[in-house]
Write a protein that holds these residues in place. Structure first.
Motif, PDB file in Angstrom:
ATOM      1  N   LYS A 179       0.814  -1.225   0.000  1.00  0.00           N
ATOM      2  CA  LYS A 179       0.000   0.000   0.000  1.00  0.00           C
ATOM      3  C   LYS A 179       0.848   1.276   0.000  1.00  0.00           C
ATOM      4  O   LYS A 179       0.577   2.204  -0.768  1.00  0.00           O
ATOM      5  CB  LYS A 179      -0.946  -0.013   1.194  1.00  0.00           C
ATOM      6  CG  LYS A 179      -2.155   0.872   1.026  1.00  0.00           C
ATOM      7  CD  LYS A 179      -3.157   0.604   2.145  1.00  0.00           C
ATOM      8  CE  LYS A 179      -4.484   1.212   1.802  1.00  0.00           C
ATOM      9  NZ  LYS A 179      -5.506   0.850   2.768  1.00  0.00           N
ATOM     10  N   LYS A 180       1.852   1.333   0.845  1.00  0.00           N
ATOM     11  CA  LYS A 180       2.684   2.539   0.921  1.00  0.00           C
ATOM     12  C   LYS A 180       3.354   2.802  -0.423  1.00  0.00           C
ATOM     13  O   LYS A 180       3.392   3.938  -0.910  1.00  0.00           O
ATOM     14  CB  LYS A 180       3.732   2.382   2.023  1.00  0.00           C
ATOM     15  CG  LYS A 180       4.581   3.614   2.215  1.00  0.00           C
ATOM     16  CD  LYS A 180       5.590   3.430   3.333  1.00  0.00           C
ATOM     17  CE  LYS A 180       6.447   4.677   3.449  1.00  0.00           C
ATOM     18  NZ  LYS A 180       7.594   4.466   4.300  1.00  0.00           N
ATOM     19  N   PHE A 181       3.869   1.749  -1.032  1.00  0.00           N
ATOM     20  CA  PHE A 181       4.506   1.877  -2.341  1.00  0.00           C
ATOM     21  C   PHE A 181       3.526   2.445  -3.369  1.00  0.00           C
ATOM     22  O   PHE A 181       3.836   3.394  -4.076  1.00  0.00           O
ATOM     23  CB  PHE A 181       5.040   0.517  -2.816  1.00  0.00           C
ATOM     24  CG  PHE A 181       5.407   0.492  -4.269  1.00  0.00           C
ATOM     25  CD1 PHE A 181       6.573   1.087  -4.710  1.00  0.00           C
ATOM     26  CD2 PHE A 181       4.573  -0.109  -5.200  1.00  0.00           C
ATOM     27  CE1 PHE A 181       6.903   1.081  -6.048  1.00  0.00           C
ATOM     28  CE2 PHE A 181       4.896  -0.125  -6.539  1.00  0.00           C
ATOM     29  CZ  PHE A 181       6.068   0.474  -6.970  1.00  0.00           C
ATOM     30  N   PHE A 182       2.323   1.861  -3.450  1.00  0.00           N
ATOM     31  CA  PHE A 182       1.362   2.305  -4.454  1.00  0.00           C
ATOM     32  C   PHE A 182       0.901   3.738  -4.219  1.00  0.00           C
ATOM     33  O   PHE A 182       0.722   4.497  -5.170  1.00  0.00           O
ATOM     34  CB  PHE A 182       0.173   1.347  -4.538  1.00  0.00           C
ATOM     35  CG  PHE A 182       0.502   0.097  -5.282  1.00  0.00           C
ATOM     36  CD1 PHE A 182       0.691   0.103  -6.650  1.00  0.00           C
ATOM     37  CD2 PHE A 182       0.671  -1.094  -4.605  1.00  0.00           C
ATOM     38  CE1 PHE A 182       1.029  -1.046  -7.337  1.00  0.00           C
ATOM     39  CE2 PHE A 182       1.008  -2.252  -5.273  1.00  0.00           C
ATOM     40  CZ  PHE A 182       1.191  -2.230  -6.652  1.00  0.00           C
ATOM     41  N   LYS A 183       0.720   4.112  -2.965  1.00  0.00           N
ATOM     42  CA  LYS A 183       0.346   5.502  -2.673  1.00  0.00           C
ATOM     43  C   LYS A 183       1.435   6.460  -3.153  1.00  0.00           C
ATOM     44  O   LYS A 183       1.147   7.492  -3.761  1.00  0.00           O
ATOM     45  CB  LYS A 183       0.108   5.692  -1.176  1.00  0.00           C
ATOM     46  CG  LYS A 183      -1.217   5.184  -0.706  1.00  0.00           C
ATOM     47  CD  LYS A 183      -1.383   5.474   0.775  1.00  0.00           C
ATOM     48  CE  LYS A 183      -2.752   5.092   1.240  1.00  0.00           C
ATOM     49  NZ  LYS A 183      -2.991   5.466   2.631  1.00  0.00           N
ATOM     50  N   ASN A 184       2.686   6.120  -2.877  1.00  0.00           N
ATOM     51  CA  ASN A 184       3.797   6.975  -3.306  1.00  0.00           C
ATOM     52  C   ASN A 184       3.926   7.007  -4.819  1.00  0.00           C
ATOM     53  O   ASN A 184       4.189   8.059  -5.401  1.00  0.00           O
ATOM     54  CB  ASN A 184       5.106   6.515  -2.669  1.00  0.00           C
ATOM     55  CG  ASN A 184       5.179   6.849  -1.204  1.00  0.00           C
ATOM     56  OD1 ASN A 184       4.553   7.792  -0.738  1.00  0.00           O
ATOM     57  ND2 ASN A 184       5.937   6.067  -0.459  1.00  0.00           N
ATOM     58  N   VAL A 185       3.754   5.868  -5.463  1.00  0.00           N
ATOM     59  CA  VAL A 185       3.844   5.827  -6.924  1.00  0.00           C
ATOM     60  C   VAL A 185       2.754   6.702  -7.536  1.00  0.00           C
ATOM     61  O   VAL A 185       3.016   7.476  -8.455  1.00  0.00           O
ATOM     62  CB  VAL A 185       3.758   4.380  -7.450  1.00  0.00           C
ATOM     63  CG1 VAL A 185       3.530   4.353  -8.950  1.00  0.00           C
ATOM     64  CG2 VAL A 185       5.031   3.616  -7.106  1.00  0.00           C
ATOM     65  N   LEU A 186       1.534   6.607  -7.003  1.00  0.00           N
ATOM     66  CA  LEU A 186       0.447   7.437  -7.527  1.00  0.00           C
ATOM     67  C   LEU A 186       0.715   8.919  -7.284  1.00  0.00           C
ATOM     68  O   LEU A 186       0.402   9.756  -8.128  1.00  0.00           O
ATOM     69  CB  LEU A 186      -0.888   7.035  -6.894  1.00  0.00           C
ATOM     70  CG  LEU A 186      -1.458   5.702  -7.367  1.00  0.00           C
ATOM     71  CD1 LEU A 186      -2.674   5.319  -6.528  1.00  0.00           C
ATOM     72  CD2 LEU A 186      -1.824   5.757  -8.837  1.00  0.00           C
ATOM     73  N   LYS A 187       1.297   9.237  -6.134  1.00  0.00           N
ATOM     74  CA  LYS A 187       1.598  10.632  -5.814  1.00  0.00           C
ATOM     75  C   LYS A 187       2.678  11.183  -6.758  1.00  0.00           C
ATOM     76  O   LYS A 187       2.567  12.302  -7.244  1.00  0.00           O
ATOM     77  CB  LYS A 187       2.072  10.739  -4.357  1.00  0.00           C
ATOM     78  CG  LYS A 187       2.362  12.167  -3.916  1.00  0.00           C
ATOM     79  CD  LYS A 187       2.747  12.202  -2.449  1.00  0.00           C
ATOM     80  CE  LYS A 187       4.179  11.716  -2.338  1.00  0.00           C
ATOM     81  NZ  LYS A 187       4.734  11.734  -1.000  1.00  0.00           N
ATOM     82  N   ASN A 188       3.693  10.389  -7.036  1.00  0.00           N
ATOM     83  CA  ASN A 188       4.825  10.854  -7.838  1.00  0.00           C
ATOM     84  C   ASN A 188       4.685  10.597  -9.331  1.00  0.00           C
ATOM     85  O   ASN A 188       5.446  11.141 -10.124  1.00  0.00           O
ATOM     86  CB  ASN A 188       6.120  10.190  -7.350  1.00  0.00           C
ATOM     87  CG  ASN A 188       6.471  10.599  -5.950  1.00  0.00           C
ATOM     88  OD1 ASN A 188       6.423  11.768  -5.611  1.00  0.00           O
ATOM     89  ND2 ASN A 188       6.803   9.626  -5.113  1.00  0.00           N
ATOM     90  N   ASN A 189       3.761   9.753  -9.710  1.00  0.00           N
ATOM     91  CA  ASN A 189       3.612   9.360 -11.106  1.00  0.00           C
ATOM     92  C   ASN A 189       2.140   9.324 -11.482  1.00  0.00           C
ATOM     93  O   ASN A 189       1.578   8.271 -11.743  1.00  0.00           O
ATOM     94  CB  ASN A 189       4.219   7.969 -11.334  1.00  0.00           C
ATOM     95  CG  ASN A 189       5.692   7.920 -11.041  1.00  0.00           C
ATOM     96  OD1 ASN A 189       6.496   8.238 -11.878  1.00  0.00           O
ATOM     97  ND2 ASN A 189       6.037   7.535  -9.812  1.00  0.00           N
ATOM     98  N   SER A 190       1.513  10.491 -11.510  1.00  0.00           N
ATOM     99  CA  SER A 190       0.069  10.533 -11.699  1.00  0.00           C
ATOM    100  C   SER A 190      -0.380   9.993 -13.052  1.00  0.00           C
ATOM    101  O   SER A 190      -1.487   9.511 -13.193  1.00  0.00           O
ATOM    102  CB  SER A 190      -0.443  11.969 -11.528  1.00  0.00           C
ATOM    103  OG  SER A 190       0.198  12.819 -12.447  1.00  0.00           O
ATOM    104  N   ASN A 191       0.468  10.065 -14.054  1.00  0.00           N
ATOM    105  CA  ASN A 191       0.081   9.602 -15.382  1.00  0.00           C
ATOM    106  C   ASN A 191       1.113   8.586 -15.835  1.00  0.00           C
ATOM    107  O   ASN A 191       2.012   8.900 -16.584  1.00  0.00           O
ATOM    108  CB  ASN A 191       0.020  10.798 -16.334  1.00  0.00           C
ATOM    109  CG  ASN A 191      -0.783  10.503 -17.564  1.00  0.00           C
ATOM    110  OD1 ASN A 191      -1.379   9.447 -17.685  1.00  0.00           O
ATOM    111  ND2 ASN A 191      -0.785  11.440 -18.479  1.00  0.00           N
ATOM    112  N   ASN A 192       0.986   7.336 -15.378  1.00  0.00           N
ATOM    113  CA  ASN A 192       2.082   6.404 -15.618  1.00  0.00           C
ATOM    114  C   ASN A 192       1.651   5.022 -16.054  1.00  0.00           C
ATOM    115  O   ASN A 192       0.481   4.710 -16.107  1.00  0.00           O
ATOM    116  CB  ASN A 192       2.933   6.295 -14.351  1.00  0.00           C
ATOM    117  CG  ASN A 192       2.155   5.663 -13.230  1.00  0.00           C
ATOM    118  OD1 ASN A 192       1.635   4.575 -13.380  1.00  0.00           O
ATOM    119  ND2 ASN A 192       2.046   6.341 -12.105  1.00  0.00           N
TER     120      ASN A 192
END
Length: 187
Positions: free
Chosen positions: A98-111
Motif C-alpha cells: 500500500k505505501k509503495f502504491f500511494k507513493n507511486v500514484l503521488k509521484n507518477n500521476s500519469n504512468n
C-alpha cells in the motif's frame, strides 16, 4: 533466463526501479540511479535492457504475470465468484504494498503502473469471457468492450480508495465493487 546470476540481476534492477518510483517520477529516474541502488554495473544493465523503458516494461510484465498466476489458480462456478476473486486478488496485492502504491500514484500521476493493473484485468476478463463463449455462452456486447469497462471501473475505484486513504477494508471495497457490477443500484 535459467542462469541464477541473470535472475538475481533482474530482481535487483526491478526492486531498485520500484524503490525509486516510490520517491520520484519515472521521468526523473536515471539509469545511474537504478544501477547504483541495485549495485549493478551500467554495462550489466545494458547487456539486459536497452533503456529504463525496457526495464519498466519487464517489471510491468513480471508483476502482471504474478497477478495473473495468483488469479488463475481458482475455479469459478459463476461470474460473481470470478469478479470477486479477481478484485480481491488485486486488492490484496495492492494492500501488501500500500505505501509503495500511494507513493507511486503521488509521484507518477500519469504512468504505466496504472496500465499494468488495467491490462492484467483486461487480459483476465477477456480470457474468462472467451472461455464462456467456447462453452456457447455468448455476450451481446463485444468482449473487448466488457473487459475495458469493468477493468477501468475496478482500477479507478481502487485508485480512488488509495488516494483518499479510505477506511474501507479490502473485503468491504471488494463487496461494494461486486455489488455495483451485479446488484441493482437503484430502487
Amino acid at each position: 533466463m535459467n542462469d541464477l546470476r541473470v535472475k538475481r540481476t533482474y530482481i535487483l534492477l526491478k526492486n531498485a526501479l520500484f524503490e525509486l518510483l516510490a520517491h520520484q517520477s519515472f521521468e526523473e529516474i536515471k539509469i545511474n540511479d537504478i544501477c547504483n541502488l541495485a549495485m549493478v554495473h551500467r554495462t550489466t544493465f545494458y547487456s539486459h535492457f536497452s533503456d529504463k523503458y525496457e526495464l519498466l516494461e519487464y517489471c510491468i510484465k513480471d508483476v502482471e504475470d504474478e497477478l495473473t498466476q495468483k488469479i488463475k489458480y481458482n475455479k469459478y462456478s459463476n461470474l460473481r465468484e470470478f469478479y470477486t476473486n479477481l478484485i480481491m486478488s488485486l486488492l490484496e496485492y495492492i494492500a501488501d504494498n500500500k505505501k509503495f502504491f500511494k507513493n507511486v500514484l503521488k509521484n507518477n500521476s500519469n504512468n504505466n503502473i496504472v496500465a499494468l493493473f488495467t491490462n492484467a484485468c483486461i487480459s483476465y476478463i477477456t480470457e474468462m469471457l472467451e472461455k464462456e463463449e467456447d462453452m456457447e455462452i455468448y455476450h451481446e456486447i463485444p468482449i473487448s468492450i466488457i473487459a475495458q469497462f469493468y477493468s477501468g471501473a475496478v482500477i479507478n475505484t481502487i485508485i480512488f480508495w488509495l488516494k483518499t486513504n479510505s477506511k474501507l477494508s479490502e473485503k468491504e471495497l471488494c463487496e461494494y465493487i461486486v455489488s455495483l457490477i451485479f446488484d441493482q443500484t437503484h430502487n
